[in-house]
Write a protein that holds these residues in place. Structure first.
Motif, PDB file in Angstrom:
ATOM      1  N   ARG A 185     -33.468 -23.903 -29.900  1.00  0.00           N
ATOM      2  CA  ARG A 185     -33.921 -22.586 -30.385  1.00  0.00           C
ATOM      3  C   ARG A 185     -32.825 -21.930 -31.212  1.00  0.00           C
ATOM      4  O   ARG A 185     -31.664 -21.893 -30.809  1.00  0.00           O
ATOM      5  CB  ARG A 185     -34.285 -21.683 -29.201  1.00  0.00           C
ATOM      6  N   THR A 186     -33.223 -21.410 -32.356  1.00  0.00           N
ATOM      7  CA  THR A 186     -32.313 -20.686 -33.239  1.00  0.00           C
ATOM      8  C   THR A 186     -32.877 -19.288 -33.471  1.00  0.00           C
ATOM      9  O   THR A 186     -34.070 -19.139 -33.734  1.00  0.00           O
ATOM     10  CB  THR A 186     -32.162 -21.406 -34.591  1.00  0.00           C
ATOM     11  N   TYR A 187     -32.010 -18.298 -33.373  1.00  0.00           N
ATOM     12  CA  TYR A 187     -32.418 -16.917 -33.656  1.00  0.00           C
ATOM     13  C   TYR A 187     -31.691 -16.465 -34.920  1.00  0.00           C
ATOM     14  O   TYR A 187     -30.458 -16.475 -34.973  1.00  0.00           O
ATOM     15  CB  TYR A 187     -32.067 -15.983 -32.496  1.00  0.00           C
ATOM     16  N   ILE A 188     -32.462 -16.091 -35.951  1.00  0.00           N
ATOM     17  CA  ILE A 188     -31.893 -15.557 -37.179  1.00  0.00           C
ATOM     18  C   ILE A 188     -32.014 -14.044 -37.125  1.00  0.00           C
ATOM     19  O   ILE A 188     -33.112 -13.486 -37.219  1.00  0.00           O
ATOM     20  CB  ILE A 188     -32.598 -16.111 -38.425  1.00  0.00           C
ATOM     21  N   ALA A 189     -30.888 -13.388 -36.922  1.00  0.00           N
ATOM     22  CA  ALA A 189     -30.858 -11.924 -36.872  1.00  0.00           C
ATOM     23  C   ALA A 189     -30.660 -11.379 -38.278  1.00  0.00           C
ATOM     24  O   ALA A 189     -29.930 -11.963 -39.087  1.00  0.00           O
ATOM     25  CB  ALA A 189     -29.720 -11.458 -35.966  1.00  0.00           C
ATOM     26  N   LEU A 203     -29.461 -20.198 -26.864  1.00  0.00           N
ATOM     27  CA  LEU A 203     -30.033 -19.671 -28.100  1.00  0.00           C
ATOM     28  C   LEU A 203     -28.956 -19.595 -29.174  1.00  0.00           C
ATOM     29  O   LEU A 203     -28.022 -18.800 -29.072  1.00  0.00           O
ATOM     30  CB  LEU A 203     -30.635 -18.292 -27.851  1.00  0.00           C
ATOM     31  N   GLU A 204     -29.057 -20.430 -30.187  1.00  0.00           N
ATOM     32  CA  GLU A 204     -28.136 -20.382 -31.321  1.00  0.00           C
ATOM     33  C   GLU A 204     -28.469 -19.151 -32.168  1.00  0.00           C
ATOM     34  O   GLU A 204     -29.634 -18.891 -32.455  1.00  0.00           O
ATOM     35  CB  GLU A 204     -28.290 -21.635 -32.171  1.00  0.00           C
ATOM     36  N   VAL A 205     -27.459 -18.393 -32.569  1.00  0.00           N
ATOM     37  CA  VAL A 205     -27.683 -17.168 -33.347  1.00  0.00           C
ATOM     38  C   VAL A 205     -27.014 -17.277 -34.709  1.00  0.00           C
ATOM     39  O   VAL A 205     -25.842 -17.647 -34.817  1.00  0.00           O
ATOM     40  CB  VAL A 205     -27.152 -15.929 -32.600  1.00  0.00           C
ATOM     41  N   ILE A 206     -27.778 -16.946 -35.752  1.00  0.00           N
ATOM     42  CA  ILE A 206     -27.291 -16.865 -37.123  1.00  0.00           C
ATOM     43  C   ILE A 206     -27.600 -15.461 -37.624  1.00  0.00           C
ATOM     44  O   ILE A 206     -28.697 -14.947 -37.374  1.00  0.00           O
ATOM     45  CB  ILE A 206     -27.984 -17.904 -38.024  1.00  0.00           C
ATOM     46  N   THR A 207     -26.666 -14.841 -38.319  1.00  0.00           N
ATOM     47  CA  THR A 207     -26.902 -13.512 -38.873  1.00  0.00           C
ATOM     48  C   THR A 207     -27.102 -13.606 -40.378  1.00  0.00           C
ATOM     49  O   THR A 207     -26.266 -14.170 -41.094  1.00  0.00           O
ATOM     50  CB  THR A 207     -25.744 -12.549 -38.556  1.00  0.00           C
ATOM     51  N   ARG A 224     -32.694 -21.015 -47.988  1.00  0.00           N
ATOM     52  CA  ARG A 224     -31.495 -21.834 -47.825  1.00  0.00           C
ATOM     53  C   ARG A 224     -31.110 -21.962 -46.357  1.00  0.00           C
ATOM     54  O   ARG A 224     -30.776 -23.071 -45.881  1.00  0.00           O
ATOM     55  CB  ARG A 224     -30.345 -21.241 -48.631  1.00  0.00           C
ATOM     56  N   VAL A 225     -31.186 -20.856 -45.624  1.00  0.00           N
ATOM     57  CA  VAL A 225     -30.832 -20.880 -44.202  1.00  0.00           C
ATOM     58  C   VAL A 225     -31.857 -21.697 -43.413  1.00  0.00           C
ATOM     59  O   VAL A 225     -31.483 -22.502 -42.541  1.00  0.00           O
ATOM     60  CB  VAL A 225     -30.721 -19.453 -43.648  1.00  0.00           C
ATOM     61  N   LEU A 226     -33.138 -21.526 -43.721  1.00  0.00           N
ATOM     62  CA  LEU A 226     -34.168 -22.306 -43.017  1.00  0.00           C
ATOM     63  C   LEU A 226     -34.022 -23.794 -43.311  1.00  0.00           C
ATOM     64  O   LEU A 226     -34.220 -24.625 -42.413  1.00  0.00           O
ATOM     65  CB  LEU A 226     -35.559 -21.817 -43.415  1.00  0.00           C
TER      66      LEU A 226
END
Length: 232
Positions: A185-189, A203-207, A224-226
């Motif tokens: 699971r990745t969370y893009i904040a 939970l991996e987090v990317i801002t 690009r991030v996706l």
């Protein structure tokens, strides 16, 4: 390359991803933006019976009937709730969950159960014909920080957005969501959103340097991030 399924937040259909979908396709991914019951070209199907469960079934059925496997399931805002429930039901088809500024459901609780009572009361006062109306400029500006929506973006959002069926916020999630917790699971904040990402084990987090609707305001950055997350 990856199979990516995109689920929008409140008021949104597949149309909300129009600026991102061709970019992800150019990266080589197979992309499936979804429209849930009551939104977009399925607006006429929404009713008082449209609930969180309805939307979870929409997502699971779309994936199953298309025969999709190893899916990267991307869910924005409200879409995080039905996507989580759908992934719990068809976890064998999901390679990764990607939450984009998303709501995460709590087992056995509705989204309103996890919302402060004054906020619920304020939302309920706006409901007309069983739907929460598309947000006004005042509501957007008061609640979503430096969201980045231009006047043209807002006009585009309102021209296509459809009121949110109130049952989607009142229907409780299943009591057991453990299957999705075993998935990557990745969370893009979104940096401009108020508050921070949820604190959850694994939970991996990317801002992302963007407002709440990056598929509209920062499509190249989001794509690009996706792409990077999907390749991981």
């Amino acid at each position: 390359m990856s199979t990516i399924v995109l689920v929008g937040g409140s008021f949104l259909g597949a149309w909300a991803w129009e600026r991102v979908t061709p970019l992800l396709t150019a990266y080589g991914h197979q992309v499936h933006p979804l429209t849930l019951t009551g939104f977009g070209d399925r607006a006429h199907l929404g009713s008082s019976d449209t609930t969180l469960t309805t939307h979870a079934r929409d997502i699971a059925a779309a994936i199953e009937y298309a025969g999709l496997r190893e899916v990267v399931l991307v869910a924005h805002s409200y879409g995080g709730a039905p996507a989580t429930i759908a992934a719990t039901a068809i976890s064998g088809r999901i390679a990764r969950m990607v939450y984009l500024a998303a709501m995460l459901p709590e087992p056995g609780k509705s989204l309103f159960d996890s919302t402060p009572a004054p906020v619920v009361e304020a939302i309920m006062q706006t409901v007309r014909d069983g739907r929460i109306p598309v947000m006004s400029d005042e509501v957007i500006d008061a609640n979503f920080g430096e969201h980045g929506l231009t006047p043209e973006d807002r006009a585009w959002l309102r021209a296509r957005g459809v009121g949110q069926p109130i049952g989607t916020y009142q229907d409780p999630a299943p009591a057991d969501l453990r299957a999705v917790q075993r998935l990557p699971r990745t969370y893009i904040a979104c940096a401009a959103d108020r508050g921070g990402p949820p604190r959850m084990p694994g939970l991996e987090v990317i801002t992302l340097d963007a407002g709440h609707w990056p598929m509209i305001t920062e499509p190249e950055l989001l794509a690009r991030v996706l792409d990077e997350v999907a390749r991981s």
